[in-house]
Design an enzyme around this catalytic site. Structure first.
Site, PDB file in Angstrom:
ATOM      1  N   SER A   1       0.833  -1.208   0.000  1.00  0.00           N
ATOM      2  CA  SER A   1       0.000   0.000   0.000  1.00  0.00           C
ATOM      3  C   SER A   1       0.865   1.254   0.000  1.00  0.00           C
ATOM      4  O   SER A   1       0.472   2.285  -0.552  1.00  0.00           O
ATOM      5  CB  SER A   1      -0.941   0.000   1.208  1.00  0.00           C
ATOM      6  OG  SER A   1      -0.205  -0.091   2.409  1.00  0.00           O
TER       7      SER A   1
ATOM      8  N   ASP B   1       8.036  -3.084  -5.754  1.00  0.00           N
ATOM      9  CA  ASP B   1       6.691  -2.641  -5.383  1.00  0.00           C
ATOM     10  C   ASP B   1       6.225  -1.487  -6.253  1.00  0.00           C
ATOM     11  O   ASP B   1       5.112  -1.492  -6.775  1.00  0.00           O
ATOM     12  CB  ASP B   1       6.673  -2.211  -3.910  1.00  0.00           C
ATOM     13  CG  ASP B   1       7.017  -3.348  -2.965  1.00  0.00           C
ATOM     14  OD1 ASP B   1       7.090  -4.509  -3.420  1.00  0.00           O
ATOM     15  OD2 ASP B   1       7.221  -3.075  -1.772  1.00  0.00           O
TER      16      ASP B   1
END
Length: 198
Positions: A128, A173
């Protein structure tokens, strides 16, 4: 679910700032193989998922910028020319870090308003933080016409993580979130930052 996030974020932005924002969806990711090999210049096999962060952004004539994390019901005003990391774990560090790293590249931005909300499970290893960083850099690139490439944006996000969030992550990521391909995983070579979808 994503449409609910979009509605929530857009509604709050309009109520708070009385402006139509640019809306961005930045996905989280899973990784099939290669944990911890991205920062050792190895191969990884991540895939973007349908959960992530929806953000609304627009420039403002106000004397400060404002970021609003709807999930945490937390709002922060800040000056873009006086940024320092807050305590470890503060969501603001991901926003501040991206702003600082853009400025470190001699790109000029003004004040802006930013509202975001996500549905990536916290602590689930689905990145996230990278989704948030990417939504900030992508949004600022759009509203201030910075001319950044996707590759430049993911390196800005990575540097924000290093220098403001205190996490020495590799590039996986941010790459998976920015370059994700529907119904595919990405075989990413972290030495060359090139990937093939499978």
């Amino acid at each position: 679910m994503k449409s609910n996030l979009l509605k929530d974020v857009q509604k709050v932005f309009l109520e708070e700032f009385k402006e139509n924002p640019i809306l961005i969806f930045s996905p989280g990711r899973i990784n099939i193989i290669g944990e911890h090999t991205d920062y050792n210049d190895g191969f990884v096999f991540p895939a973007a998922v349908d959960k992530g962060i929806v953000a609304a952004i627009q420039k403002t004539d106000a004397k400060v910028s404002t970021a609003y994390a709807l999930d945490k019901n937390s709002k922060r005003e800040f000056k873009i020319d006086a940024l320092n990391p807050l305590k470890e774990g503060s969501w603001e560090n991901y926003v501040f870090g991206v702003v600082a790293e853009i400025q470190n590249r001699n790109k000029v931005i003004g004040n802006f308003n930013f509202v975001f909300k996500g549905n990536v499970p916290g602590g689930a290893g689905m990145s996230s933080s990278a989704a948030l960083e990417n939504s900030v850099v992508y949004g600022l690139n759009e509203v201030f016409n910075l001319g950044l490439t996707k590759e430049e944006m993911i390196f800005i996000s990575q540097k924000a993580e290093h220098n403001y969030a205190g996490v020495n992550c590799g590039i996986m990521d941010q790459y998976a979130s920015m370059y994700g391909v529907k119904n595919h995983a990405l075989l990413l070579d972290c030495r060359t930052i090139k990937a093939k979808p499978f």
